[in-house]
Scaffold this motif. Structure first.
Motif, PDB file in Angstrom:
ATOM      1  N   PHE A  32     -42.494 -30.436  42.899  1.00 42.47           N
ATOM      2  CA  PHE A  32     -41.412 -30.094  41.969  1.00 42.47           C
ATOM      3  C   PHE A  32     -41.199 -31.216  40.951  1.00 42.47           C
ATOM      4  N   VAL A  33     -41.192 -32.463  41.419  1.00 40.75           N
ATOM      5  CA  VAL A  33     -41.000 -33.599  40.506  1.00 40.75           C
ATOM      6  C   VAL A  33     -42.155 -33.681  39.504  1.00 40.75           C
ATOM      7  N   LEU A  34     -43.385 -33.470  40.001  1.00 40.45           N
ATOM      8  CA  LEU A  34     -44.551 -33.491  39.096  1.00 40.45           C
ATOM      9  C   LEU A  34     -44.426 -32.402  38.030  1.00 40.45           C
ATOM     10  N   VAL A  35     -44.061 -31.205  38.464  1.00 51.01           N
ATOM     11  CA  VAL A  35     -43.937 -30.081  37.527  1.00 51.01           C
ATOM     12  C   VAL A  35     -42.798 -30.329  36.541  1.00 51.01           C
ATOM     13  N   LEU A  36     -41.673 -30.848  37.036  1.00 47.94           N
ATOM     14  CA  LEU A  36     -40.546 -31.121  36.139  1.00 47.94           C
ATOM     15  C   LEU A  36     -40.935 -32.166  35.090  1.00 47.94           C
ATOM     16  N   LEU A  37     -41.660 -33.177  35.519  1.00 44.93           N
ATOM     17  CA  LEU A  37     -42.104 -34.224  34.596  1.00 44.93           C
ATOM     18  C   LEU A  37     -43.079 -33.680  33.557  1.00 44.93           C
ATOM     19  N   LEU A  38     -44.086 -32.975  34.024  1.00 44.12           N
ATOM     20  CA  LEU A  38     -45.137 -32.492  33.130  1.00 44.12           C
ATOM     21  C   LEU A  38     -44.638 -31.363  32.226  1.00 44.12           C
ATOM     22  N   GLY A  39     -43.907 -30.441  32.817  1.00 47.70           N
ATOM     23  CA  GLY A  39     -43.407 -29.303  32.032  1.00 47.70           C
ATOM     24  C   GLY A  39     -42.408 -29.734  30.972  1.00 47.70           C
ATOM     25  N   THR A  40     -41.471 -30.610  31.359  1.00 46.03           N
ATOM     26  CA  THR A  40     -40.485 -31.082  30.386  1.00 46.03           C
ATOM     27  C   THR A  40     -41.166 -31.879  29.275  1.00 46.03           C
TER      28      THR A  40
ATOM     29  N   LEU B 197     -39.077 -39.420  23.773  1.00 42.53           N
ATOM     30  CA  LEU B 197     -39.487 -38.538  24.881  1.00 42.53           C
ATOM     31  C   LEU B 197     -38.969 -39.072  26.214  1.00 42.53           C
ATOM     32  N   THR B 198     -39.043 -40.379  26.417  1.00 48.38           N
ATOM     33  CA  THR B 198     -38.599 -40.980  27.678  1.00 48.38           C
ATOM     34  C   THR B 198     -37.110 -40.769  27.906  1.00 48.38           C
ATOM     35  N   ILE B 199     -36.320 -40.983  26.871  1.00 47.07           N
ATOM     36  CA  ILE B 199     -34.860 -40.865  27.015  1.00 47.07           C
ATOM     37  C   ILE B 199     -34.450 -39.439  27.360  1.00 47.07           C
ATOM     38  N   TYR B 200     -34.993 -38.484  26.626  1.00 49.80           N
ATOM     39  CA  TYR B 200     -34.560 -37.112  26.858  1.00 49.80           C
ATOM     40  C   TYR B 200     -35.189 -36.526  28.124  1.00 49.80           C
ATOM     41  N   LEU B 201     -36.318 -37.062  28.530  1.00 42.83           N
ATOM     42  CA  LEU B 201     -36.880 -36.691  29.828  1.00 42.83           C
ATOM     43  C   LEU B 201     -35.920 -37.118  30.940  1.00 42.83           C
ATOM     44  N   ALA B 202     -35.393 -38.324  30.837  1.00 44.90           N
ATOM     45  CA  ALA B 202     -34.437 -38.813  31.835  1.00 44.90           C
ATOM     46  C   ALA B 202     -33.173 -37.952  31.842  1.00 44.90           C
ATOM     47  N   LEU B 203     -32.755 -37.488  30.660  1.00 46.23           N
ATOM     48  CA  LEU B 203     -31.565 -36.637  30.583  1.00 46.23           C
ATOM     49  C   LEU B 203     -31.793 -35.318  31.322  1.00 46.23           C
ATOM     50  N   VAL B 204     -32.973 -34.738  31.184  1.00 43.27           N
ATOM     51  CA  VAL B 204     -33.279 -33.484  31.884  1.00 43.27           C
ATOM     52  C   VAL B 204     -33.333 -33.707  33.397  1.00 43.27           C
ATOM     53  N   PHE B 205     -33.885 -34.820  33.824  1.00 42.70           N
ATOM     54  CA  PHE B 205     -33.904 -35.120  35.261  1.00 42.70           C
ATOM     55  C   PHE B 205     -32.472 -35.259  35.802  1.00 42.70           C
ATOM     56  N   ALA B 206     -31.608 -35.910  35.040  1.00 43.10           N
ATOM     57  CA  ALA B 206     -30.218 -36.057  35.475  1.00 43.10           C
ATOM     58  C   ALA B 206     -29.524 -34.700  35.543  1.00 43.10           C
ATOM     59  N   ALA B 207     -29.757 -33.850  34.531  1.00 45.61           N
ATOM     60  CA  ALA B 207     -29.148 -32.514  34.524  1.00 45.61           C
ATOM     61  C   ALA B 207     -29.627 -31.695  35.719  1.00 45.61           C
ATOM     62  N   THR B 208     -30.907 -31.815  36.047  1.00 47.51           N
ATOM     63  CA  THR B 208     -31.450 -31.061  37.179  1.00 47.51           C
ATOM     64  C   THR B 208     -30.848 -31.544  38.498  1.00 47.51           C
TER      65      THR B 208
END
Length: 259
Positions: A152-160, A119-130
């Protein structure tokens, strides 16, 4: 001349070692990185540059254009969903098919730690893509940077993370790596519809909007749009995403199997 005694080397935590190992393994698979990293950016640029109506005010959207009010948040949601429902399940189910999980079952690594690393790795990938999409979209199309950045960061973290929890459950339930993306796609497309990706949320019937708001994708998409344009995320959306994350995450850990 005496030399100063060398300080003992700092030992990394087992979780940090696992994350770094998984990052190195992921870097050996460029397509698994490039697709979720670049696909939303490519769609944003192609749609924004080729369809003039994207930048025209729409009465359905309260006088805003689709490019200003919908498209960047929609592409962010799509990036998270693609990563959660296709890339992540293939990775975990592939480990099971190749016997990696069977060998790991002989170590003290608990399932919750293994799933947390994924979960941590792919969460970081989504943050990089965004981050890449926002930077390129602002330079090329002039889209706005999220105005309520902390929200926005909170929502991106929680939603992803809530979508990733569903992706982990798909990986756990899939009989093989080949079937994992199929099962994930079956779940992803209805959720993207309820999240307002195919049709703007404002154009959906009221009962469908209510159902969508109770799903992680619906709450995620709505909160992304709110924070992008300066409003705080609604408490209801945050609670829905948190409940899905905890409930489905615990279920994935409970049903996890090494073989």
């Amino acid at each position: 001349m005496t030399t100063a005694a060398q300080a003992p080397s700092r030992r990394r935590s087992p979780l940090a070692v696992m994350v770094w190992t998984e990052v190195k393994l992921l870097l050996r698979e460029p397509p698994a990185i490039a697709f979720p990293l670049l696909m939303p950016l490519a769609l944003l640029l192609v749609l924004g540059l080729s369809i003039p109506d994207m930048s025209r005010p729409s009465p359905v959207l309260g006088g805003q254009s689709y490019l200003d009010s919908q498209l960047p948040a929609t592409m962010t949601l799509m990036s998270a969903a693609i990563t959660a429902f296709t890339v992540l399940p293939i990775s975990v189910a592939g480990y099971r098919d190749s016997g990696v999980l069977r060998r790991m079952s002989t170590t003290p690594v608990p399932p919750r730690r293994l799933l947390a690393v994924q979960l941590t790795i792919y969460l970081a990938l989504v943050f990089a893509a965004t981050a890449i999409m926002v930077a390129c979209g602002a330079l090329v199309l002039g889209i706005a940077v999220p105005r309520q950045l902390a929200g926005f960061v909170l929502v991106l973290l929680l939603g992803t993370a809530s979508l990733m929890a569903l992706g982990l459950l798909v990986a756990v339930l899939s009989p093989s790596a080949k079937s994992a993306p199929g099962l994930g796609t079956l779940l992803m497309f209805p959720l993207l519809f309820l999240g307002g990706v195919w049709v703007p949320r404002e154009s959906l019937p009221a009962p469908v909007r209510v159902i969508g708001d109770l799903t992680p994708a619906g709450s995620f998409g709505r909160a992304l749009r709110d924070t992008w344009y300066g409003a705080a995320p609604s408490l209801a959306a945050v609670v829905v995403m948190a409940v899905w994350l905890v409930a489905v995450g615990l279920l994935a850990v409970r049903l996890f199997r090494w073989e």
